[in-house]
Design a protein around this motif. Structure first.
Motif, PDB file in Angstrom:
ATOM      1  N   VAL A  89      44.264  43.015  37.343  1.00 35.86           N
ATOM      2  CA  VAL A  89      45.002  42.919  38.608  1.00 35.86           C
ATOM      3  C   VAL A  89      46.066  41.836  38.473  1.00 35.86           C
ATOM      4  N   VAL A  90      47.266  42.145  38.956  1.00 35.76           N
ATOM      5  CA  VAL A  90      48.299  41.114  39.120  1.00 35.76           C
ATOM      6  C   VAL A  90      48.758  41.178  40.563  1.00 35.76           C
ATOM      7  N   ASN A  91      48.533  40.117  41.313  1.00 29.62           N
ATOM      8  CA  ASN A  91      49.028  40.046  42.679  1.00 29.62           C
ATOM      9  C   ASN A  91      50.433  39.455  42.642  1.00 29.62           C
ATOM     10  N   CYS A  92      51.369  40.132  43.273  1.00 31.09           N
ATOM     11  CA  CYS A  92      52.755  39.639  43.289  1.00 31.09           C
ATOM     12  C   CYS A  92      53.179  39.383  44.730  1.00 31.09           C
ATOM     13  N   GLY A  93      53.270  38.116  45.085  1.00 30.23           N
ATOM     14  CA  GLY A  93      53.697  37.747  46.436  1.00 30.23           C
ATOM     15  C   GLY A  93      52.524  37.560  47.383  1.00 30.23           C
ATOM     16  N   GLU A  94      52.797  36.823  48.461  1.00 34.61           N
ATOM     17  CA  GLU A  94      51.735  36.437  49.402  1.00 34.61           C
ATOM     18  C   GLU A  94      51.040  37.628  50.036  1.00 34.61           C
ATOM     19  N   ALA A  95      51.796  38.654  50.427  1.00 33.55           N
ATOM     20  CA  ALA A  95      51.182  39.801  51.114  1.00 33.55           C
ATOM     21  C   ALA A  95      50.202  40.523  50.202  1.00 33.55           C
ATOM     22  N   ALA A  96      50.420  40.424  48.897  1.00 34.67           N
ATOM     23  CA  ALA A  96      49.519  41.076  47.937  1.00 34.67           C
ATOM     24  C   ALA A  96      48.355  40.169  47.560  1.00 34.67           C
ATOM     25  N   GLY A  97      48.361  38.931  48.078  1.00 34.86           N
ATOM     26  CA  GLY A  97      47.245  38.026  47.824  1.00 34.86           C
ATOM     27  C   GLY A  97      47.512  36.970  46.777  1.00 34.86           C
ATOM     28  N   GLN A  98      48.773  36.841  46.316  1.00 36.15           N
ATOM     29  CA  GLN A  98      49.056  35.792  45.321  1.00 36.15           C
ATOM     30  C   GLN A  98      48.987  34.420  45.987  1.00 36.15           C
ATOM     31  N   THR A  99      48.194  33.536  45.406  1.00 34.62           N
ATOM     32  CA  THR A  99      48.054  32.177  45.944  1.00 34.62           C
ATOM     33  C   THR A  99      48.525  31.120  44.953  1.00 34.62           C
ATOM     34  N   VAL A 100      48.537  31.457  43.676  1.00 30.82           N
ATOM     35  CA  VAL A 100      49.042  30.525  42.652  1.00 30.82           C
ATOM     36  C   VAL A 100      50.290  31.157  42.049  1.00 30.82           C
ATOM     37  N   PHE A 101      51.407  30.445  42.175  1.00 25.86           N
ATOM     38  CA  PHE A 101      52.696  31.031  41.799  1.00 25.86           C
ATOM     39  C   PHE A 101      53.066  30.676  40.361  1.00 25.86           C
ATOM     40  N   HIS A 102      52.202  31.141  39.472  1.00 25.80           N
ATOM     41  CA  HIS A 102      52.390  31.113  38.008  1.00 25.80           C
ATOM     42  C   HIS A 102      51.684  32.382  37.564  1.00 25.80           C
ATOM     43  N   ILE A 103      52.414  33.335  37.009  1.00 24.59           N
ATOM     44  CA  ILE A 103      51.823  34.671  36.817  1.00 24.59           C
ATOM     45  C   ILE A 103      50.508  34.615  36.037  1.00 24.59           C
ATOM     46  N   HIS A 104      49.625  35.497  36.434  1.00 22.24           N
ATOM     47  CA  HIS A 104      48.316  35.579  35.805  1.00 22.24           C
ATOM     48  C   HIS A 104      47.780  36.987  35.983  1.00 22.24           C
ATOM     49  N   ILE A 105      47.055  37.434  34.972  1.00 24.56           N
ATOM     50  CA  ILE A 105      46.328  38.703  35.061  1.00 24.56           C
ATOM     51  C   ILE A 105      44.873  38.367  35.343  1.00 24.56           C
ATOM     52  N   HIS A 106      44.328  38.968  36.391  1.00 23.11           N
ATOM     53  CA  HIS A 106      42.888  38.867  36.641  1.00 23.11           C
ATOM     54  C   HIS A 106      42.201  39.929  35.774  1.00 23.11           C
ATOM     55  N   LEU A 107      41.244  39.508  34.977  1.00 20.53           N
ATOM     56  CA  LEU A 107      40.368  40.436  34.259  1.00 20.53           C
ATOM     57  C   LEU A 107      39.023  40.414  34.974  1.00 20.53           C
ATOM     58  N   LEU A 108      38.695  41.550  35.589  1.00 21.75           N
ATOM     59  CA  LEU A 108      37.471  41.653  36.393  1.00 21.75           C
ATOM     60  C   LEU A 108      36.555  42.690  35.746  1.00 21.75           C
ATOM     61  N   GLY A 109      35.289  42.322  35.585  1.00 22.10           N
ATOM     62  CA  GLY A 109      34.360  43.263  34.978  1.00 22.10           C
ATOM     63  C   GLY A 109      32.925  42.902  35.298  1.00 22.10           C
ATOM     64  N   GLY A 110      32.023  43.817  34.941  1.00 20.08           N
ATOM     65  CA  GLY A 110      30.599  43.558  35.117  1.00 20.08           C
ATOM     66  C   GLY A 110      30.027  44.150  36.382  1.00 20.08           C
ATOM     67  N   ARG A 111      30.831  44.880  37.125  1.00 17.74           N
ATOM     68  CA  ARG A 111      30.331  45.600  38.303  1.00 17.74           C
ATOM     69  C   ARG A 111      31.209  46.824  38.515  1.00 17.74           C
ATOM     70  N   THR A 112      30.825  47.635  39.503  1.00 16.95           N
ATOM     71  CA  THR A 112      31.631  48.808  39.860  1.00 16.95           C
ATOM     72  C   THR A 112      32.669  48.390  40.890  1.00 16.95           C
ATOM     73  N   PHE A 113      33.871  48.931  40.778  1.00 16.14           N
ATOM     74  CA  PHE A 113      34.958  48.584  41.701  1.00 16.14           C
ATOM     75  C   PHE A 113      35.329  49.778  42.571  1.00 16.14           C
ATOM     76  N   GLY A 114      35.639  49.490  43.818  1.00 16.09           N
ATOM     77  CA  GLY A 114      36.087  50.552  44.722  1.00 16.09           C
ATOM     78  C   GLY A 114      37.586  50.790  44.595  1.00 16.09           C
ATOM     79  N   TRP A 115      38.020  51.951  45.093  1.00 20.63           N
ATOM     80  CA  TRP A 115      39.451  52.270  45.156  1.00 20.63           C
ATOM     81  C   TRP A 115      39.709  53.042  46.431  1.00 20.63           C
ATOM     82  N   PRO A 116      40.714  52.757  47.233  1.00 21.64           N
ATOM     83  CA  PRO A 116      41.742  51.745  46.965  1.00 21.64           C
ATOM     84  C   PRO A 116      41.209  50.327  47.161  1.00 21.64           C
ATOM     85  N   PRO A 117      41.856  49.349  46.517  1.00 22.70           N
ATOM     86  CA  PRO A 117      41.446  47.958  46.684  1.00 22.70           C
ATOM     87  C   PRO A 117      41.810  47.485  48.087  1.00 22.70           C
ATOM     88  N   GLY A 118      41.174  46.406  48.513  1.00 21.68           N
ATOM     89  CA  GLY A 118      41.422  45.888  49.864  1.00 21.68           C
ATOM     90  C   GLY A 118      42.765  45.225  50.000  1.00 21.68           C
TER      91      GLY A 118
END
Ligand code: AMP
Ligand code: ZN
Length: 118
Positions: A89-118
């Motif tokens: 996941v990459v959140n871009c901008g506040e409305a998308a949930g970005q809180t730290v303004f230095h780009i980062h990729i979230h790597l999420l694993g170890g559980r099942t994920f729903g779609w669409p995301p919240g």
């Protein structure tokens, strides 16, 4: 003008001013555990060089952005997330949930994920 490196949280982690639980580092890329994990594995993959958002990425950043994605996939493989599946996941901008303004990729694993995301 203040250098972003001095006030940006992830620049400060990258230059060692603030501690993080690192899972990978080289001269261009750093990966560390998220302080507030949203899944059993939650790693952030960042460039050492400050880029504020995905919207600031230019053609000159093509290689580093590719490295970030490749590294996230390599960490997923190292942590045996690849057989079950994982999410980047990459959140871009506040409305998308970005809180730290230095780009980062979230790597999420170890559980099942729903779609669409919240
Ligand atoms: P985002 O909301 O997409 O900008 O993601 C920022 C992420 O950084 C959030 O998941 C936070 O939990 C995480 N975070 C904030 N401060 C730290 C820190 N000091 N070390 C590790 N992760 C952090
Ligand atoms: Zn930064």
């Amino acid at each position: 003008m203040t250098n972003p490196t001095e006030r940006c949280l992830f620049c400060r982690i990258a230059n060692g001013d603030i501690n993080a639980r690192k899972v990978y580092e080289d001269d261009k890329v750093l990966a560390f555990e998220d302080i507030n994990p949203q899944s059993p594995t939650h790693v952030l993959v960042i460039p050492r060089r400050h880029i504020a958002t995905l919207d600031d990425v230019t053609e000159a950043d093509t290689l580093i952005v590719g490295e970030l994605v490749r590294r996230a996939a390599a960490i997923a493989r190292d942590q045996h997330l690849n057989s079950e599946g994982y999410r980047l996941v990459v959140n871009c901008g506040e409305a998308a949930g970005q809180t730290v303004f230095h780009i980062h990729i979230h790597l999420l694993g170890g559980r099942t994920f729903g779609w669409p995301p919240g």
